[in-house]
Design a protein around this motif. Structure first.
Motif, PDB file in Angstrom:
ATOM      1  N   ALA A   1      -5.759   0.987   8.952  1.00 30.94           N
ATOM      2  CA  ALA A   1      -5.321   0.539   7.627  1.00 30.94           C
ATOM      3  C   ALA A   1      -5.751  -0.894   7.365  1.00 30.94           C
ATOM      4  O   ALA A   1      -6.158  -1.241   6.247  1.00 30.94           O
TER       5      ALA A   1
ATOM      6  N   TRP B   1      -8.056   8.038   4.018  1.00 30.18           N
ATOM      7  CA  TRP B   1      -8.572   6.665   3.971  1.00 30.18           C
ATOM      8  C   TRP B   1      -9.321   6.374   2.680  1.00 30.18           C
ATOM      9  O   TRP B   1      -9.317   5.242   2.202  1.00 30.18           O
TER      10      TRP B   1
ATOM     11  N   CYS C   1      -8.273  -1.879   4.208  1.00 24.12           N
ATOM     12  CA  CYS C   1      -7.870  -2.841   3.172  1.00 24.12           C
ATOM     13  C   CYS C   1      -8.857  -3.995   3.075  1.00 24.12           C
ATOM     14  O   CYS C   1      -9.159  -4.465   1.972  1.00 24.12           O
TER      15      CYS C   1
ATOM     16  N   ILE D   1       0.838  -1.190   0.000  1.00 25.93           N
ATOM     17  CA  ILE D   1       0.000   0.000   0.000  1.00 25.93           C
ATOM     18  C   ILE D   1       0.883   1.254   0.000  1.00 25.93           C
ATOM     19  O   ILE D   1       2.082   1.193   0.300  1.00 25.93           O
TER      20      ILE D   1
ATOM     21  N   LEU E   1      -6.689   5.392   0.166  1.00 24.88           N
ATOM     22  CA  LEU E   1      -6.195   4.037   0.433  1.00 24.88           C
ATOM     23  C   LEU E   1      -7.216   3.005  -0.009  1.00 24.88           C
ATOM     24  O   LEU E   1      -6.867   1.987  -0.636  1.00 24.88           O
TER      25      LEU E   1
ATOM     26  N   GLN F   1      -0.821   7.508   2.412  1.00 18.99           N
ATOM     27  CA  GLN F   1      -2.269   7.641   2.581  1.00 18.99           C
ATOM     28  C   GLN F   1      -2.671   7.392   4.031  1.00 18.99           C
ATOM     29  O   GLN F   1      -3.582   8.039   4.552  1.00 18.99           O
TER      30      GLN F   1
END
Length: 329
Positions: free
Chosen positions: A216, A179, A220, A169, A182, A173
């Motif tokens: 994060a 977010w 994801c 990633i 991302l 970000q």
């Protein structure tokens, strides 16, 4: 959700589960993620002493650890010969005489992980084994190449035969709290992978805080990651128990909210059998036995297998052997 029956030989992530389709970005949920660092560190520091595995039980757990290894070579001097030797080790990760003594047959590692240029020889060397080839992608390890090239790299690796893609990633970000960016990036990576399963490398040593790691991880998964992974192995700080605890609990929260299981892969710095046992016990305690299978848990490692094999020889013979007797390549 119902879990389908998993074929014994199947190693691909999530083949036994409905694949995580992702969901819309839920910023209320993301902002609600917090991390009590002192409590997390206390819990993590207690983990090595919580379980004592001896004799046959320890050997059984170490054999399970072998099946969960992504046997990896990511060096600038990789050659076809080295990758072929690594694949031979993946096919026969523990010496045959030790497996016979332990009553085990057909043991393999979870996957072989290589750079793009080494996919073809790895696929050829693993033909007919059911062991998938994983490729690092998207400008690994920094993830700073032009975005369209990162997408193209995924497509090239899938076309070359990679069944798993380990993407990195954009850390900026996370550090800037963007977010949405991302999420959009991860979702695009997932779409580019097609049927290949995607592991999202967070590079947790560069994310600043455990709260950032938790957020994060969640973003994801919302964007459709099949696995979340700690590190590239190239950062100064790689897999740690506090980071793992945060990521694993994010996986648990996501499963409880959505019904979809996402896999976990600690990578970097896990080189001793005793460390593998701690990670396995953490998975069992926090997520349960289902996450102790190679379709939901992997170690990103290169030297771990050698130490596990030494410990298994000690279990069988009562004596430790030199490391060179268990060389990988």
């Amino acid at each position: 959700m119902q879990t389908e029956t998993m074929p014994h030989s199947s190693l691909l992530p999530l083949v036994a589960e409905p694949r995580n389709p992702g969901m819309d970005l839920d910023m209320q949920w993301v902002r609600a993620v917090q991390a009590n660092t002192s409590a997390i560190e206390r819990r993590a520091s207690s983990l090595p002493g919580r379980r004592s595995l001896k004799k046959d039980h320890q050997a059984a757990w170490l054999l399970r650890a072998v099946t969960c290894i992504d046997l990896t070579t990511l060096a600038g001097d990789d050659t076809v010969g080295r990758v072929q030797r690594l694949c031979a080790k993946a096919r026969q990760p523990v010496r045959a005489d030790l497996l016979d003594a332990l009553g085990m047959q057909g043991l393999t590692t979870g996957a072989v992980c290589v750079y793009h240029d080494m996919i073809a020889p790895a696929v050829q060397a693993l033909a007919g084994t059911g062991i998938p080839v994983a490729a690092v992608s998207t400008g690994f390890p920094a993830g700073l190449s032009p975005f369209h090239l990162r997408i193209a790299e995924i497509g090239e690796s899938v076309a070359a035969g990679a069944q798993e893609i380990d993407i990195v990633i954009s850390r900026r970000q996370v550090l800037s709290g963007n977010w949405q960016a991302l999420y959009d990036e991860m979702k695009t990576f997932r779409e580019a992978c097609g049927d290949a399963h995607v592991k999202a490398i967070l590079a947790t040593g560069e994310l600043g805080t455990l709260r950032n790691v938790g957020r994060a991880s969640l973003v994801c998964m919302m964007a459709g990651a099949d696995f979340i992974k700690t590190s590239t192995g190239k950062e100064s700080v790689n897999a740690t128990l506090p980071v793992s605890l945060v990521m694993i609990r994010a996986i648990r929260d996501y499963y409880q909210r959505t019904g979809y299981r996402v896999g976990y892969k600690p990578a970097g710095g896990i080189s001793k059998a005793k460390d593998a046992l701690v990670y396995l016990s953490l998975m069992k305690d926090e997520l349960g036995d289902r996450w102790l299978q190679p379709d939901l848990f992997r170690f990103g490692a290169s030297s771990l297998l050698g130490d596990i094999e030494r410990q298994l020889e000690h279990h069988v013979t009562g004596a430790y052997s030199a490391g060179y007797r268990h060389a990988i390549g």
